[in-house]
Design an enzyme around this catalytic site. Structure first.
Site, mmCIF file in Angstrom:
data_model
loop_
_atom_site.group_PDB
_atom_site.id
_atom_site.type_symbol
_atom_site.label_atom_id
_atom_site.label_comp_id
_atom_site.label_asym_id
_atom_site.label_seq_id
_atom_site.Cartn_x
_atom_site.Cartn_y
_atom_site.Cartn_z
ATOM 1 N N SER A 16 38.647 61.378 -2.187
ATOM 2 C CA SER A 16 38.340 62.088 -3.453
ATOM 3 C C SER A 16 36.809 62.308 -3.075
ATOM 4 C CB SER A 16 38.180 60.334 -3.879
ATOM 5 O OG SER A 16 38.987 60.264 -4.766
ATOM 6 N N LYS A 19 36.331 65.383 -4.084
ATOM 7 C CA LYS A 19 35.343 65.967 -5.753
ATOM 8 C C LYS A 19 34.138 66.197 -5.137
ATOM 9 C CE LYS A 19 39.283 63.817 -7.859
ATOM 10 N NZ LYS A 19 39.754 62.325 -7.005
ATOM 11 N N SER A 69 36.901 59.622 -10.848
ATOM 12 C CA SER A 69 38.307 60.021 -10.013
ATOM 13 C C SER A 69 39.809 60.857 -10.300
ATOM 14 C CB SER A 69 37.891 59.000 -8.500
ATOM 15 O OG SER A 69 38.641 59.827 -7.532
#
Length: 166
Positions: A16, A19, A69
């Site tokens: 993640s 991101k 997330s």
């Protein structure tokens, strides 16, 4: 200024953390009041909080992606900013090269398992430093909770998963 490091250039899957780049590009290339529709081609995970047919403003979808997330939010943002995901990956990799992230390759807007989406610790430090210089980015990741209004009038409560903030 580095005091100590070990395996700083070893390539690893970045999950993640991907991101962060998606958020940065959305802030740089998007208008925060843009309207985004959650369509079938970006609704990929069954555990997503966004639902097929939901309508967001870009700024609220960025909060959804960064605070909880949300993987589908990342895909919707990538499609909106790049026109399609492959074009968005090109933007991600161009920005990585601009930042001197020579051991990084992006092939996902959200960091889901993908052998072509990797980086190393030293490159992630570069990305993190650059992102935190952006006041909008810093504000987003520093938000503990936010009520996200959807275009249809519903509200989606959003709590940051970063335990240092909650």
């Amino acid at each position: 200024f580095v005091i100590s490091q070990k395996n700083a250039d070893k390539n690893l899957f970045i999950a993640s953390i991907t991101k962060m780049m998606t958020c940065l590009l959305a802030l740089e290339h998007g208008s925060m009041t843009d309207t985004l529709f959650i369509t079938k081609d970006v609704y990929i995970t069954k555990d997503s909080r966004v639902r097929l047919g939901d309508v967001y403003q870009l700024d609220n979808l960025i909060y959804e992606m960064m605070l909880v997330s949300d993987n589908d939010a990342a895909y919707a943002i990538a499609k909106h900013i790049g026109g399609d995901t492959l074009t968005f990956y090109d933007l991600m990799n161009q920005k990585a090269q601009y930042l001197g992230m020579d051991s990084t390759h992006f092939a996902s807007p959200n960091g889901m398992p993908n052998d072509s989406n990797y980086s190393c610790a030293s490159d992630l430090v570069r990305l993190s430093r650059y992102c935190m210089w952006d006041s909008a980015f810093a504000q987003i990741v520093g938000t503990a909770e936010k009520d996200l209004p959807l275009v249809d009038g519903r509200h989606l409560p959003c709590m940051n998963t970063n335990q240092l903030l909650t």
